[in-house]
Design a protein around this motif. Structure first.
Motif, PDB file in Angstrom:
ATOM      1  N   VAL A 258      -5.118 -45.950   8.668  1.00  0.00           N
ATOM      2  CA  VAL A 258      -6.231 -45.302   9.369  1.00  0.00           C
ATOM      3  C   VAL A 258      -5.723 -44.685  10.671  1.00  0.00           C
ATOM      4  N   LEU A 259      -4.922 -45.442  11.409  1.00  0.00           N
ATOM      5  CA  LEU A 259      -4.387 -44.956  12.681  1.00  0.00           C
ATOM      6  C   LEU A 259      -3.505 -43.722  12.474  1.00  0.00           C
ATOM      7  N   LEU A 260      -2.601 -43.765  11.506  1.00  0.00           N
ATOM      8  CA  LEU A 260      -1.699 -42.638  11.262  1.00  0.00           C
ATOM      9  C   LEU A 260      -2.467 -41.400  10.805  1.00  0.00           C
ATOM     10  N   ASN A 261      -3.498 -41.592   9.990  1.00  0.00           N
ATOM     11  CA  ASN A 261      -4.316 -40.458   9.546  1.00  0.00           C
ATOM     12  C   ASN A 261      -5.102 -39.832  10.694  1.00  0.00           C
ATOM     13  N   SER A 262      -5.361 -40.603  11.746  1.00  0.00           N
ATOM     14  CA  SER A 262      -6.053 -40.040  12.907  1.00  0.00           C
ATOM     15  C   SER A 262      -5.115 -39.138  13.719  1.00  0.00           C
ATOM     16  N   VAL A 263      -3.815 -39.315  13.545  1.00  0.00           N
ATOM     17  CA  VAL A 263      -2.825 -38.474  14.231  1.00  0.00           C
ATOM     18  C   VAL A 263      -2.553 -37.217  13.414  1.00  0.00           C
ATOM     19  N   VAL A 264      -2.244 -37.408  12.141  1.00  0.00           N
ATOM     20  CA  VAL A 264      -1.987 -36.306  11.196  1.00  0.00           C
ATOM     21  C   VAL A 264      -2.596 -36.705   9.855  1.00  0.00           C
ATOM     22  N   PRO A 265      -3.460 -35.864   9.275  1.00  0.00           N
ATOM     23  CA  PRO A 265      -4.012 -36.200   7.955  1.00  0.00           C
ATOM     24  C   PRO A 265      -2.896 -36.320   6.910  1.00  0.00           C
ATOM     25  N   LEU A 266      -2.921 -37.414   6.162  1.00  0.00           N
ATOM     26  CA  LEU A 266      -1.888 -37.681   5.164  1.00  0.00           C
ATOM     27  C   LEU A 266      -2.441 -37.461   3.756  1.00  0.00           C
ATOM     28  N   SER A 267      -1.571 -37.070   2.851  1.00  0.00           N
ATOM     29  CA  SER A 267      -1.982 -36.843   1.465  1.00  0.00           C
ATOM     30  C   SER A 267      -2.345 -38.164   0.787  1.00  0.00           C
ATOM     31  N   LYS A 268      -3.075 -38.066  -0.311  1.00  0.00           N
ATOM     32  CA  LYS A 268      -3.423 -39.262  -1.077  1.00  0.00           C
ATOM     33  C   LYS A 268      -2.170 -39.970  -1.569  1.00  0.00           C
ATOM     34  N   SER A 269      -1.179 -39.195  -1.981  1.00  0.00           N
ATOM     35  CA  SER A 269       0.047 -39.811  -2.504  1.00  0.00           C
ATOM     36  C   SER A 269       0.803 -40.565  -1.414  1.00  0.00           C
ATOM     37  N   LEU A 270       0.825 -40.023  -0.198  1.00  0.00           N
ATOM     38  CA  LEU A 270       1.497 -40.731   0.891  1.00  0.00           C
ATOM     39  C   LEU A 270       0.700 -41.964   1.300  1.00  0.00           C
ATOM     40  N   ASN A 271      -0.620 -41.827   1.354  1.00  0.00           N
ATOM     41  CA  ASN A 271      -1.449 -42.998   1.663  1.00  0.00           C
ATOM     42  C   ASN A 271      -1.220 -44.113   0.646  1.00  0.00           C
TER      43      ASN A 271
END
Length: 198
Positions: free
Chosen positions: A13-26
């Protein structure tokens, strides 16, 4: 200390708030990130060890320090939502130059050196995230380097108050805060008393 793996990860959640991540990376991160709890006083990394993990503090307080003439010199402190590791040790796969110690019971989430490099090589958005986080780290390192060169204790204290997360001033034990600010504990107490009167 306890270790576990699970899919609902704070760090994602924290990393996605910095840069949106793809479903595969998540998905990859959710399968690889390790959750670990440390007790107050535990060492995440000890000087001389080769650190192999990059940690995000979910909740807690840690400090970096080294020994000089039998004195502990605190060089930085981090709290909730911040990244920690031995920088030269982790990124160069070398022995750590300092200790990283928990000053509160601390919950972390971490990724290994190999897993980090796998994501950098296979997920383009991870390079952007990595660059953004490194930029922030270097900005903070520059602030600390400048602060360390300020000769007058009060000026140094005032500068740190502007650049450091306020929670560090509230939560870091006074002896470690004084060491971080490169001043005697009595000087810190006097400065804090003077500030509270103003």
């Amino acid at each position: 200390m306890t270790v576990s793996k699970y899919n609902n990860l704070f760090s994602i959640v924290l990393l996605n708030s910095v840069v949106p991540l793809s479903k595969s990376l998540n998905k990859y991160l959710s399968q690889r990130i390790v959750v670990k709890s440390f007790k107050k006083g535990d060492f995440i990394i000890s000087k001389g060890e080769v650190p192999d993990r990059l940690y995000i503090i979910r909740k807690g307080l840690v400090r970096g320090f080294f020994m000089h003439n039998n004195n502990e010199i605190t060089t930085w402190a981090s709290v909730d939502n911040e990244l920690v590791t031995s920088i030269s040790g982790f990124f160069r796969n070398n022995a750590a130059l300092e200790n990283i110690q928990c000053l509160e019971d601390t919950q972390t989430e971490s990724l290994s050196f190999e897993e980090l490099h796998f994501t950098l090589n296979n997920f383009p958005e991870m390079e952007r995230l990595y660059r953004t986080l490194l930029e922030q780290y270097y900005i903070e390192a520059e602030y600390r380097a400048l602060a360390a060169r300020i000769p007058i204790a009060k000026d140094r204290y005032d500068y740190y108050m502007k650049i450091v997360n306020p929670e560090i001033f509230e939560r870091l034990p006074k002896k470690y805060l004084a060491s971080l600010l490169n001043m005697r504990p009595e000087t810190l107490s006097r400065l804090q008393t003077d500030c509270s009167i103003i």
